[in-house]
Design a protein around this motif. Sequence first.
Motif, mmCIF file in Angstrom:
data_model
loop_
_atom_site.group_PDB
_atom_site.id
_atom_site.type_symbol
_atom_site.label_atom_id
_atom_site.label_comp_id
_atom_site.label_asym_id
_atom_site.label_seq_id
_atom_site.Cartn_x
_atom_site.Cartn_y
_atom_site.Cartn_z
ATOM 1 N N THR A 178 0.969 -1.105 0.131
ATOM 2 C CA THR A 178 -0.104 -0.001 0.124
ATOM 3 C C THR A 178 0.859 1.207 0.076
ATOM 4 O O THR A 178 0.505 2.304 -0.660
ATOM 5 C CB THR A 178 -0.808 0.068 1.234
ATOM 6 O OG1 THR A 178 -0.037 -0.134 2.427
ATOM 7 C CG2 THR A 178 -1.832 -1.154 1.439
ATOM 8 N N GLU A 179 1.860 1.244 0.572
ATOM 9 C CA GLU A 179 2.864 2.391 0.743
ATOM 10 C C GLU A 179 3.716 2.365 -0.460
ATOM 11 O O GLU A 179 3.974 3.410 -0.998
ATOM 12 C CB GLU A 179 3.796 2.318 1.902
ATOM 13 C CG GLU A 179 4.893 3.420 2.058
ATOM 14 C CD GLU A 179 5.673 3.554 3.255
ATOM 15 O OE1 GLU A 179 6.504 4.367 3.486
ATOM 16 O OE2 GLU A 179 5.710 2.557 4.112
ATOM 17 N N GLY B 170 0.205 4.832 -1.589
ATOM 18 C CA GLY B 170 0.912 5.563 -0.325
ATOM 19 C C GLY B 170 0.139 5.069 1.075
ATOM 20 O O GLY B 170 0.881 5.094 1.888
ATOM 21 N N MET B 171 -0.952 4.589 1.141
ATOM 22 C CA MET B 171 -1.842 4.360 2.230
ATOM 23 C C MET B 171 -2.798 3.168 2.102
ATOM 24 O O MET B 171 -3.515 3.198 1.170
ATOM 25 C CB MET B 171 -2.562 5.857 2.644
ATOM 26 C CG MET B 171 -3.238 5.732 3.816
ATOM 27 S SD MET B 171 -4.208 7.317 4.322
ATOM 28 C CE MET B 171 -5.041 6.990 5.705
ATOM 29 N N THR C 51 -2.143 9.394 0.304
ATOM 30 C CA THR C 51 -1.990 9.793 1.720
ATOM 31 C C THR C 51 -3.012 10.514 2.167
ATOM 32 O O THR C 51 -3.038 11.051 3.392
ATOM 33 C CB THR C 51 -0.360 10.039 1.922
ATOM 34 O OG1 THR C 51 -0.028 10.902 1.240
ATOM 35 C CG2 THR C 51 0.351 8.710 1.724
#
Length: 211
Positions: free
Chosen positions: A11-12, A16-17, A46
């Motif tokens: 996800t990162e 990003g999140m 994010t």
Amino acid sequence: MLIHVNDLEITEAGAGMGMHPFNLFVPTNQLVATTEPRHVVVARCTCGESGCGSTEARITRLGMAVHWDWYVDPPLGHGVSFDAAQYDAEVERIGNDRSWQRPADTAARLVIEAVDRERFIPAGMELSWAAVDHQDPRKFLVALFVKDEQFQVFLRFPIGDQAPERLADDVLRTLHQPPRSWRAAFHSMTVGRRGRPSMAGRRWRSEDPWG
């Protein structure tokens, strides 16, 4: 929610999140693999909005394997494959794990799972979401969409210290009543438009975002 593939937290590495578990497991487990491919947003920007940026997985079952292929913001330069039996066991495990749920999440899940969506059809409405009101965390918000008339409709309920099961019961009892009897708010999705939804009762009030 974090997702690891071969020790890489995707996800990162992707948008990003991670997504909130609610978005993946309510009302149904979106990660279940079938022979019919499904597209699932597994990561977001994010800022918290998947509409701003997202990583999408195309999940497909082929024989004894499950394949994930990436769209939009890919975390890897290639797709990944899993043993179907191991994949099914893990997806079932995390789908049954509700340790992440806050009381309001439990109430939202109960509402979404139990609401009679057919009752909204004559009024041209459909349920959009149920969650804590981000403008007032003391309130529980139910949002509906009037597709043909392009209105959003909001019902708010005090959370207090009541059990989530009781809150869900209160919400479902209200939604079971005719829309004209609701104490609801609405606003138009069309810039500059005035007027009221056709099913609005006397206790409905406008929250016109266009001023």
